[in-house]
Design a protein around this motif. Structure first.
Motif, PDB file in Angstrom:
ATOM      1  N   LYS A   1       0.826  -1.206   0.000  1.00  8.17           N
ATOM      2  CA  LYS A   1       0.000   0.000   0.000  1.00  8.17           C
ATOM      3  C   LYS A   1       0.861   1.256   0.000  1.00  8.17           C
ATOM      4  O   LYS A   1       1.831   1.346   0.754  1.00  8.17           O
ATOM      5  CB  LYS A   1      -0.903  -0.010   1.239  1.00  8.17           C
ATOM      6  CG  LYS A   1      -1.994   1.030   1.256  1.00  8.17           C
ATOM      7  CD  LYS A   1      -2.931   0.793   2.441  1.00  8.17           C
ATOM      8  CE  LYS A   1      -4.086   1.775   2.436  1.00  8.17           C
ATOM      9  NZ  LYS A   1      -5.023   1.537   3.549  1.00  8.17           N
ATOM     10  N   GLU A   2       0.510   2.213  -0.854  1.00 10.58           N
ATOM     11  CA  GLU A   2       1.255   3.475  -0.901  1.00 10.58           C
ATOM     12  C   GLU A   2       1.162   4.205   0.432  1.00 10.58           C
ATOM     13  O   GLU A   2       0.088   4.277   1.040  1.00 10.58           O
ATOM     14  CB  GLU A   2       0.714   4.358  -2.026  1.00 10.58           C
ATOM     15  CG  GLU A   2       0.967   3.791  -3.416  1.00 10.58           C
ATOM     16  CD  GLU A   2       0.370   4.659  -4.505  1.00 10.58           C
ATOM     17  OE1 GLU A   2      -0.150   5.753  -4.187  1.00 10.58           O
ATOM     18  OE2 GLU A   2       0.408   4.245  -5.680  1.00 10.58           O
TER      19      GLU A   2
ATOM     20  N   ASN B   1       6.614   6.499  -5.119  1.00 12.48           N
ATOM     21  CA  ASN B   1       5.937   6.126  -3.880  1.00 12.48           C
ATOM     22  C   ASN B   1       6.757   5.136  -3.061  1.00 12.48           C
ATOM     23  O   ASN B   1       7.403   4.235  -3.614  1.00 12.48           O
ATOM     24  CB  ASN B   1       4.592   5.464  -4.193  1.00 12.48           C
ATOM     25  CG  ASN B   1       3.576   6.441  -4.741  1.00 12.48           C
ATOM     26  OD1 ASN B   1       3.081   7.311  -4.033  1.00 12.48           O
ATOM     27  ND2 ASN B   1       3.253   6.302  -6.023  1.00 12.48           N
TER      28      ASN B   1
ATOM     29  N   MET C   1       6.117   2.151  -0.307  1.00 12.96           N
ATOM     30  CA  MET C   1       4.984   1.258  -0.106  1.00 12.96           C
ATOM     31  C   MET C   1       5.151   0.389   1.142  1.00 12.96           C
ATOM     32  O   MET C   1       6.239  -0.124   1.417  1.00 12.96           O
ATOM     33  CB  MET C   1       4.807   0.357  -1.336  1.00 12.96           C
ATOM     34  CG  MET C   1       4.674   1.127  -2.641  1.00 12.96           C
ATOM     35  SD  MET C   1       4.805   0.067  -4.100  1.00 12.96           S
ATOM     36  CE  MET C   1       3.179  -0.659  -4.122  1.00 12.96           C
TER      37      MET C   1
ATOM     38  N   GLN D   1       8.411   3.040  -7.770  1.00 13.25           N
ATOM     39  CA  GLN D   1       7.550   2.411  -6.770  1.00 13.25           C
ATOM     40  C   GLN D   1       8.459   1.552  -5.877  1.00 13.25           C
ATOM     41  O   GLN D   1       9.039   0.563  -6.337  1.00 13.25           O
ATOM     42  CB  GLN D   1       6.489   1.540  -7.438  1.00 13.25           C
ATOM     43  CG  GLN D   1       5.609   2.292  -8.438  1.00 13.25           C
ATOM     44  CD  GLN D   1       4.843   3.423  -7.773  1.00 13.25           C
ATOM     45  OE1 GLN D   1       4.157   3.245  -6.759  1.00 13.25           O
ATOM     46  NE2 GLN D   1       4.946   4.625  -8.351  1.00 13.25           N
TER      47      GLN D   1
ATOM     48  N   ALA E   1       9.130  -0.580  -2.372  1.00 11.96           N
ATOM     49  CA  ALA E   1       8.569  -1.319  -1.247  1.00 11.96           C
ATOM     50  C   ALA E   1       9.697  -1.814  -0.350  1.00 11.96           C
ATOM     51  O   ALA E   1      10.880  -1.664  -0.663  1.00 11.96           O
ATOM     52  CB  ALA E   1       7.731  -2.494  -1.752  1.00 11.96           C
TER      53      ALA E   1
ATOM     54  N   ALA F   1       5.691  -2.971  -7.522  1.00 12.18           N
ATOM     55  CA  ALA F   1       6.911  -2.381  -6.960  1.00 12.18           C
ATOM     56  C   ALA F   1       8.107  -2.673  -7.857  1.00 12.18           C
ATOM     57  O   ALA F   1       8.226  -3.766  -8.422  1.00 12.18           O
ATOM     58  CB  ALA F   1       7.161  -2.911  -5.550  1.00 12.18           C
TER      59      ALA F   1
END
Length: 340
Positions: free
Chosen positions: A36-37, A53, A55, A257, A259, A288
């Motif tokens: 989840k962002e 982002n 995550m 992205q 994570a 991600a």
């Protein structure tokens, strides 16, 4: 007649299926959760926005019924755990959930402390009381206090540390009564409880609670983290990176992205977590491109090695990056080229 029998059979089978799904086995099942962002979850007042982002990755953990147990047995990235591998001795479901939420709160506090100190901003702490994690059966607190209660006063006096609290309790004799003021669901209550020896160790006295210090971190600009009912400590690094990124002008995400998962200590050191294979699966499904994993100083069985093996197994293009500290992650991101 045959139609009626078939319908009756289906109804009975459905009832048996529904009833058996509520019969729980002495096991837990974990499976890949979500990625989840963090930007919608974490808000630093007047903070900076990034192009990419960070995550949060999770696993889904629940009690096993007959069907979830059977599915986990044949699923590669679902794991089965005995209850004593997940819960402490004599720990109830409620106490387990409270412990998980408290670990999340501690993770958030550590993340804020590290991020603000690395951004060279002042950090202060406000002592709020004693947080009740566990109730000892057949002790005075049993049936009165609950996990999640916050004790704020003893005999009408506030205390400024957990040591001050325990020293006061230890100054009492068996049979002495104390007045305990506590908060629950935004209500303040006061009860009288007797000091009593613990059954397992008669030399120790108390009211029968497992406790930790409850403190609030005070920083400027203000930061708000909304984790709802997510528990556990493993989001520490990603919280820290997101907060730090919003505090500083440099965009660490650079359009990617990103994570990851690991605990974080107040000094910025990261720690091993469980379920990293499942978190790799969750991060890959969420798109991600980079995943930070605890390197554990190059240990042969490190989270990083496990994560790399899983990434190869699921044939992902996600880059697995080993890190031992918050500074390692920041150093990697600063060298990263901006995504085109």
């Amino acid at each position: 007649m045959r139609k009626n029998r078939s319908l009756l059979f289906l109804i009975i089978a459905g009832l048996i299926f529904a009833a058996s799904s509520f019969y729980y086995l002495p096991y837990y099942v974990s499976k890949p959760g979500m990625a989840k962002e963090l930007e919608p979850i974490i808000k630093v007042e007047n903070g900076y926005d990034g192009e990419g982002n960070f995550m949060l990755t999770t696993i889904r953990m629940g009690k096993a019924n007959i069907y979830s147990y059977a599915i986990a047995k044949i699923s590669k990235y679902q794991h089965i755990y005995a209850i004593d591998e997940i819960r402490s001795k004599d720990e109830s479901d409620e106490e387990y959930n409270v412990r998980q939420l408290h670990m999340m709160d501690s993770s958030k506090t550590n993340a804020i402390e590290v991020a603000y100190e690395k951004a060279r901003l002042p950090v202060k702490f406000k002592f709020k009381g004693i947080y009740v994690l566990h109730i000892v059966p057949k002790m005075p607190a049993d049936g009165t206090l609950k996990p999640g209660d916050r004790i704020t006063k003893i005999d009408g006096d506030e205390f400024k540390s957990i040591t001050q609290f325990t020293d006061y309790i230890n100054s009492k004799k068996a049979g002495d009564k104390i007045s305990v003021t506590y908060e629950r669901d935004d209500e303040t209550k006061t009860v009288s409880l007797a000091i009593q020896p613990f059954q397992e160790d008669k030399s120790k006295l108390g009211i029968g609670i497992g406790l930790v210090e409850d403190k609030e971190i005070v920083v400027k600009p203000a930061v708000h983290i909304d984790t709802e009912e997510i528990g556990g400590p493993s989001a520490g690094l990603m919280f820290t990176l997101e907060i730090y990124d919003q505090l500083t002008k440099t965009d660490l995400t650079k359009g990617y992205q990103i994570a990851g998962t690991w605990t974080i200590s107040p000094d910025g050191t990261v720690g091993r977590i469980g379920g990293i294979e499942q978190k790799i699966v969750a991060a890959d499904k969420a798109g991600a491109e980079i995943f930070f994993a605890p390197n554990e100083e190059g240990a042969s069985d490190s989270n990083y090695k496990e994560a790399s093996k899983t990434a190869k197994d699921i044939d992902t293009n996600m880059k697995i990056v080993p890190v031992d500290t918050f500074e390692d992650a920041v150093a990697y991101l600063k060298k990263l080229k901006v995504k085109k």
